[in-house]
Design a protein around this motif. Sequence first.
Motif, PDB file in Angstrom:
ATOM      1  N   VAL A 192       0.915  -0.945  -0.552  1.00  0.00           N
ATOM      2  CA  VAL A 192      -0.095  -0.145  -0.132  1.00  0.00           C
ATOM      3  C   VAL A 192       0.833   1.241  -0.437  1.00  0.00           C
ATOM      4  O   VAL A 192       0.526   2.341  -0.677  1.00  0.00           O
ATOM      5  CB  VAL A 192      -1.059  -0.229   0.662  1.00  0.00           C
ATOM      6  CG1 VAL A 192      -0.249   0.288   2.599  1.00  0.00           C
ATOM      7  CG2 VAL A 192      -2.348   0.754   1.044  1.00  0.00           C
ATOM      8  N   VAL A 193       1.724   1.482   0.169  1.00  0.00           N
ATOM      9  CA  VAL A 193       2.989   2.396   0.839  1.00  0.00           C
ATOM     10  C   VAL A 193       3.594   2.851  -1.223  1.00  0.00           C
ATOM     11  O   VAL A 193       3.734   3.679  -1.591  1.00  0.00           O
ATOM     12  CB  VAL A 193       3.907   1.906   1.277  1.00  0.00           C
ATOM     13  CG1 VAL A 193       4.908   3.480   2.224  1.00  0.00           C
ATOM     14  CG2 VAL A 193       3.573   2.242   2.844  1.00  0.00           C
ATOM     15  N   THR A 194       4.020   1.650  -1.188  1.00  0.00           N
ATOM     16  CA  THR A 194       4.550   1.262  -2.984  1.00  0.00           C
ATOM     17  C   THR A 194       3.626   1.863  -3.863  1.00  0.00           C
ATOM     18  O   THR A 194       3.630   2.953  -4.172  1.00  0.00           O
ATOM     19  CB  THR A 194       5.272   0.000  -3.326  1.00  0.00           C
ATOM     20  OG1 THR A 194       6.111  -0.324  -1.991  1.00  0.00           O
ATOM     21  CG2 THR A 194       5.815  -0.193  -4.351  1.00  0.00           C
ATOM     22  N   VAL A 195       2.662   1.488  -3.389  1.00  0.00           N
ATOM     23  CA  VAL A 195       1.425   1.683  -4.361  1.00  0.00           C
ATOM     24  C   VAL A 195       0.946   3.453  -4.270  1.00  0.00           C
ATOM     25  O   VAL A 195       0.925   4.217  -5.593  1.00  0.00           O
ATOM     26  CB  VAL A 195       0.307   0.849  -4.494  1.00  0.00           C
ATOM     27  CG1 VAL A 195      -0.835   1.456  -5.567  1.00  0.00           C
ATOM     28  CG2 VAL A 195       0.527  -0.242  -4.830  1.00  0.00           C
ATOM     29  N   GLY A 196       1.271   3.492  -3.210  1.00  0.00           N
ATOM     30  CA  GLY A 196       0.319   5.213  -2.434  1.00  0.00           C
ATOM     31  C   GLY A 196       1.368   5.816  -4.000  1.00  0.00           C
ATOM     32  O   GLY A 196       1.139   7.089  -4.593  1.00  0.00           O
ATOM     33  N   ARG A 197       2.985   5.573  -3.273  1.00  0.00           N
ATOM     34  CA  ARG A 197       3.552   6.350  -3.683  1.00  0.00           C
ATOM     35  C   ARG A 197       3.719   7.040  -5.674  1.00  0.00           C
ATOM     36  O   ARG A 197       4.313   7.674  -6.710  1.00  0.00           O
ATOM     37  CB  ARG A 197       5.208   6.405  -3.631  1.00  0.00           C
ATOM     38  CG  ARG A 197       5.258   6.251  -1.544  1.00  0.00           C
ATOM     39  CD  ARG A 197       6.459   5.523  -1.670  1.00  0.00           C
ATOM     40  NE  ARG A 197       6.648   6.204  -0.473  1.00  0.00           N
ATOM     41  CZ  ARG A 197       8.031   5.851   0.547  1.00  0.00           C
ATOM     42  NH1 ARG A 197       8.994   4.858   0.257  1.00  0.00           N
ATOM     43  NH2 ARG A 197       8.324   6.106   1.307  1.00  0.00           N
TER      44      ARG A 197
END
Length: 312
Positions: free
Chosen positions: A147-152
């Motif tokens: 979720v962090v990688t995709v948010g970025r």
Amino acid sequence: MILRSGIPSAALAGVLILLTAAGCTSPTPRHREIRIATGSPTGVYYAVGNAMAGVIEQDLPGYEARVLVTDASAQNVQLVLGKGADIGFTQADILVDGGTPAPELASLGRVYDDLLHLVVPADSPIRTLEDLKGRRVSVGSRGSGTVVTVGRLLTVAGLANADAVDRRELNLDDSVQALSDGDIDAFFFSGGLPVAGIKKLGVQTPTRIVDLSKWAGRLRRTYSDVYVVRTIPTTAYDLPAVATIAVPNLLVVPASMPDDLAYNLTRLLMERREVLAAAHPAAERLDPRTAIATLPVPLHPGAARYYRSVKP
């Protein structure tokens, strides 16, 4: 307790009383528990962590190991920092969010790379990241590295607005089910190759993985150099090879972990890697020569001592 002796119980009780009075009793052995924070039961963290737990119990006398099912990277880091876990698997990019990592954190080594999968049905019109606009997309569960990688990724692609993508925060198992049922149009998951849940889905439902490689440069410039381009080969899922974004995985521990324990855990990680690789092929990439590249988290002194002892 079951008494396994030919001595009558009354006589045995008397002997125990005498021994206690004389200070000759042996204390009951105490086993220290090693808690390993992993991820979804169908993900790579869980498979490798479960195998590591078995190695610890077999090779470290006095220790028991317990595997924790979690939402993965972000939650794992918080568990280690909060003393809810002793070891945690995490993506390196989780640790470069808004400054330097917490000084209470150290690493036993770099284990392998996570590759970001964007999975869609085989007949989907989604061919690029931009095609996600207006679509129902699982971006990973809250507390995960995905979720962090995709948010970025969505931010650098200009898709961060709430109305750009209909985001669903589902874990891997729920994402697989939702795509299979037609409840979502696509899902992201970041994991080592191959991801069992994605492989199983491909057997039941024809799928495709979308190329994300062109966004790696923007992620590097905006966030961190940890982002690189890697290829998901045909052998992973019996699909055409596709390039995507990858990020290293680290095994993190409290910086306060005793040096000897960190040394022995690192030793088992490297010297029993064939056992871990039997649990999941991603562990085949364990290598003392690359394991020391743990930025942005420093190596634990006990782990560093092990790597210095290994002959090149």
